[in-house]
Motif scaffolding. Structure first.
Motif, PDB file in Angstrom:
ATOM      1  N   LEU A   1      21.393  46.023  53.581  1.00 26.74           N
ATOM      2  CA  LEU A   1      20.169  46.502  53.759  1.00 26.74           C
ATOM      3  C   LEU A   1      19.221  45.289  53.820  1.00 26.74           C
ATOM      4  N   TYR A   2      19.448  44.367  52.809  1.00 27.71           N
ATOM      5  CA  TYR A   2      18.598  43.269  52.922  1.00 27.71           C
ATOM      6  C   TYR A   2      19.226  41.947  53.497  1.00 27.71           C
ATOM      7  N   LYS A   3      19.221  42.102  54.798  1.00 24.34           N
ATOM      8  CA  LYS A   3      19.841  41.055  55.675  1.00 24.34           C
ATOM      9  C   LYS A   3      19.375  39.777  55.534  1.00 24.34           C
ATOM     10  N   TYR A   4      17.869  39.651  55.061  1.00 19.61           N
ATOM     11  CA  TYR A   4      17.356  38.089  54.841  1.00 19.61           C
ATOM     12  C   TYR A   4      17.407  37.961  53.417  1.00 19.61           C
ATOM     13  N   TYR A   5      18.332  38.234  52.651  1.00 17.37           N
ATOM     14  CA  TYR A   5      18.671  37.777  51.396  1.00 17.37           C
ATOM     15  C   TYR A   5      19.481  36.657  51.289  1.00 17.37           C
ATOM     16  N   THR A   6      19.131  35.308  51.003  1.00 18.40           N
ATOM     17  CA  THR A   6      20.168  34.019  50.986  1.00 18.40           C
ATOM     18  C   THR A   6      20.083  33.697  49.639  1.00 18.40           C
ATOM     19  N   VAL A   7      21.347  32.798  49.396  1.00 19.56           N
ATOM     20  CA  VAL A   7      21.465  32.026  48.141  1.00 19.56           C
ATOM     21  C   VAL A   7      21.543  30.779  48.408  1.00 19.56           C
ATOM     22  N   LEU A   8      20.910  29.807  47.903  1.00 19.27           N
ATOM     23  CA  LEU A   8      20.790  28.495  48.142  1.00 19.27           C
ATOM     24  C   LEU A   8      21.346  27.653  47.030  1.00 19.27           C
ATOM     25  N   ASP A   9      22.363  26.998  47.193  1.00 18.96           N
ATOM     26  CA  ASP A   9      23.145  26.378  45.934  1.00 18.96           C
ATOM     27  C   ASP A   9      23.654  25.165  46.545  1.00 18.96           C
ATOM     28  N   ALA A  10      23.753  24.020  45.582  1.00 25.71           N
ATOM     29  CA  ALA A  10      24.228  22.730  46.048  1.00 25.71           C
ATOM     30  C   ALA A  10      25.672  22.588  46.204  1.00 25.71           C
ATOM     31  N   GLU A  11      26.382  23.654  45.561  1.00 30.39           N
ATOM     32  CA  GLU A  11      27.995  23.645  45.575  1.00 30.39           C
ATOM     33  C   GLU A  11      28.550  24.598  46.567  1.00 30.39           C
ATOM     34  N   GLY A  12      27.527  25.334  47.117  1.00 31.89           N
ATOM     35  CA  GLY A  12      27.982  26.715  48.001  1.00 31.89           C
ATOM     36  C   GLY A  12      28.592  27.643  47.295  1.00 31.89           C
ATOM     37  N   LEU A  13      28.001  27.931  46.199  1.00 30.42           N
ATOM     38  CA  LEU A  13      28.704  29.238  45.199  1.00 30.42           C
ATOM     39  C   LEU A  13      27.853  30.318  45.604  1.00 30.42           C
ATOM     40  N   GLY A  14      28.515  31.528  45.187  1.00 31.11           N
ATOM     41  CA  GLY A  14      27.965  32.819  45.399  1.00 31.11           C
ATOM     42  C   GLY A  14      28.618  33.768  45.641  1.00 31.11           C
ATOM     43  N   ASP A  15      28.358  34.884  45.964  1.00 27.25           N
ATOM     44  CA  ASP A  15      28.887  36.135  46.090  1.00 27.25           C
ATOM     45  C   ASP A  15      29.321  36.056  47.682  1.00 27.25           C
ATOM     46  N   PRO A  16      30.451  36.460  48.281  1.00 28.09           N
ATOM     47  CA  PRO A  16      30.893  35.912  49.589  1.00 28.09           C
ATOM     48  C   PRO A  16      30.247  36.832  50.744  1.00 28.09           C
ATOM     49  N   ALA A  17      29.531  38.155  50.217  1.00 29.55           N
ATOM     50  CA  ALA A  17      28.831  38.957  50.987  1.00 29.55           C
ATOM     51  C   ALA A  17      27.434  38.639  51.145  1.00 29.55           C
ATOM     52  N   VAL A  18      26.970  37.470  50.750  1.00 31.89           N
ATOM     53  CA  VAL A  18      25.746  36.994  50.724  1.00 31.89           C
ATOM     54  C   VAL A  18      25.662  35.771  51.651  1.00 31.89           C
ATOM     55  N   LYS A  19      24.614  35.659  52.356  1.00 30.22           N
ATOM     56  CA  LYS A  19      24.457  34.388  53.277  1.00 30.22           C
ATOM     57  C   LYS A  19      23.951  33.422  52.245  1.00 30.22           C
ATOM     58  N   LYS A  20      24.537  32.169  52.696  1.00 31.92           N
ATOM     59  CA  LYS A  20      24.380  30.855  51.718  1.00 31.92           C
ATOM     60  C   LYS A  20      23.663  29.626  52.450  1.00 31.92           C
ATOM     61  N   ILE A  21      23.022  28.853  51.570  1.00 31.78           N
ATOM     62  CA  ILE A  21      22.710  27.548  52.340  1.00 31.78           C
ATOM     63  C   ILE A  21      23.240  26.613  51.366  1.00 31.78           C
ATOM     64  N   ARG A  22      23.900  25.701  51.672  1.00 35.23           N
ATOM     65  CA  ARG A  22      24.106  24.427  50.584  1.00 35.23           C
ATOM     66  C   ARG A  22      23.200  23.472  51.041  1.00 35.23           C
ATOM     67  N   ALA A  23      22.424  23.392  49.949  1.00 32.76           N
ATOM     68  CA  ALA A  23      21.395  22.071  50.012  1.00 32.76           C
ATOM     69  C   ALA A  23      20.917  21.949  48.507  1.00 32.76           C
ATOM     70  N   GLU A  24      20.081  20.938  48.212  1.00 38.66           N
ATOM     71  CA  GLU A  24      19.392  20.748  47.290  1.00 38.66           C
ATOM     72  C   GLU A  24      18.123  21.324  47.015  1.00 38.66           C
ATOM     73  N   ALA A  25      17.971  21.917  45.847  1.00 38.93           N
ATOM     74  CA  ALA A  25      16.535  22.866  45.509  1.00 38.93           C
ATOM     75  C   ALA A  25      15.349  21.981  45.598  1.00 38.93           C
ATOM     76  N   SER A  26      15.661  20.400  45.278  1.00 37.71           N
ATOM     77  CA  SER A  26      14.193  19.582  45.352  1.00 37.71           C
ATOM     78  C   SER A  26      14.015  19.371  46.783  1.00 37.71           C
ATOM     79  N   CYS A  27      14.981  19.614  47.668  1.00 36.01           N
ATOM     80  CA  CYS A  27      14.493  19.269  48.934  1.00 36.01           C
ATOM     81  C   CYS A  27      14.827  20.789  50.009  1.00 36.01           C
TER      82      CYS A  27
END
Length: 236
Positions: free
Chosen positions: A55-81
């Motif tokens: 339902l929430y297609k614009y829910y994204t998880v940002l993690d430096a190690e690329g972790l997270g639930d497989p069903a969620v969109k992910k961004i692998r980056a540093e939170a400080s940038c």
């Protein structure tokens, strides 16, 4: 950045209770529409328990190690940038992230930058004054030094938010058997040493400066009593 202490604590009986409490709290905190953008900084692994990703297609998880639930969109980056545009996110969630972030102040500035005006931020941290959390911290360090973080008090987080023009609207404590929330003027007096964790919800305010224009001084003028009615003035 190591978050092994967080995940190992969730495996304990008290940690499992805290996980359920935080999951229910985050579910209630997500009040934006399904078409708005939500960013979670720091993966948990059970994001589908927080929100319906279909339902929430614009829910994204940002993690430096690329972790997270497989069903969620992910961004692998540093939170400080954050690789995001300014004023592009409607809600940001930081579940036990600032405690393990060596650049937490820079991360908070990035959160303020990418969050839209009147956007919402939710911060979840451990209670640094909890004796139980302190004991788990010392025990974890004796085992394999997996903490690699720092406790942050709620007053410090509130000070950071105020400096960034955020308005704190809700403060929540997670105790062993209950969850207590306060808002407004009662937040200053509400703090429990038995709480295992706390959450702070704030709104980004955008204050526009109104320039002052110079006022030209003019000589005072006198008005006639019957100046409103020209016909009366002419007839008299």
């Amino acid at each position: 950045m190591k978050r092994d202490f967080l995940f190992s604590y969730y495996q304990t009986p008290r940690g499992a209770v805290l996980r359920r409490q935080e999951t229910d709290y985050l579910q209630r905190s997500i009040t934006v529409s399904c078409k708005q953008t939500i960013l979670q900084i720091g993966a948990l692994g059970w994001e589908t328990e927080l929100i319906d990703c279909t339902l929430y297609k614009y829910y994204t998880v940002l993690d430096a190690e690329g972790l997270g639930d497989p069903a969620v969109k992910k961004i692998r980056a540093e939170a400080s940038c954050l690789p995001l545009q300014c004023d592009s996110v409607d809600m940001i969630i930081l579940p036990h992230f600032l405690e393990f972030d060596p650049c937490c102040l820079r991360t908070m500035r990035e959160v303020e930058r990418v969050l839209k005006p009147e956007g919402t931020v939710v911060v979840v941290n451990f209670n640094p004054w909890s004796l139980r959390i302190r004991y788990e911290y010392l025990w974890e360090r004796q085992k394999h030094d997996a903490w690699s973080g720092h406790f942050i008090s709620r007053t410090r987080v509130i000070d950071w938010l105020k400096l960034l023009n955020f308005e704190v609207i809700l403060f929540t404590e997670f105790n062993a058997n209950s969850v207590r929330s306060t808002h407004g003027k009662f937040m200053d007096n509400c703090y429990s040493l038995s709480a295992n964790a706390y959450a702070i919800k704030a709104i980004k305010r955008r204050y526009n400066i109104i320039p002052l224009t110079p006022v030209c001084e003019t000589a005072p003028r006198l008005a006639l009593a019957n100046s409103i009615n020209p016909a009366t003035r002419v007839g008299s």
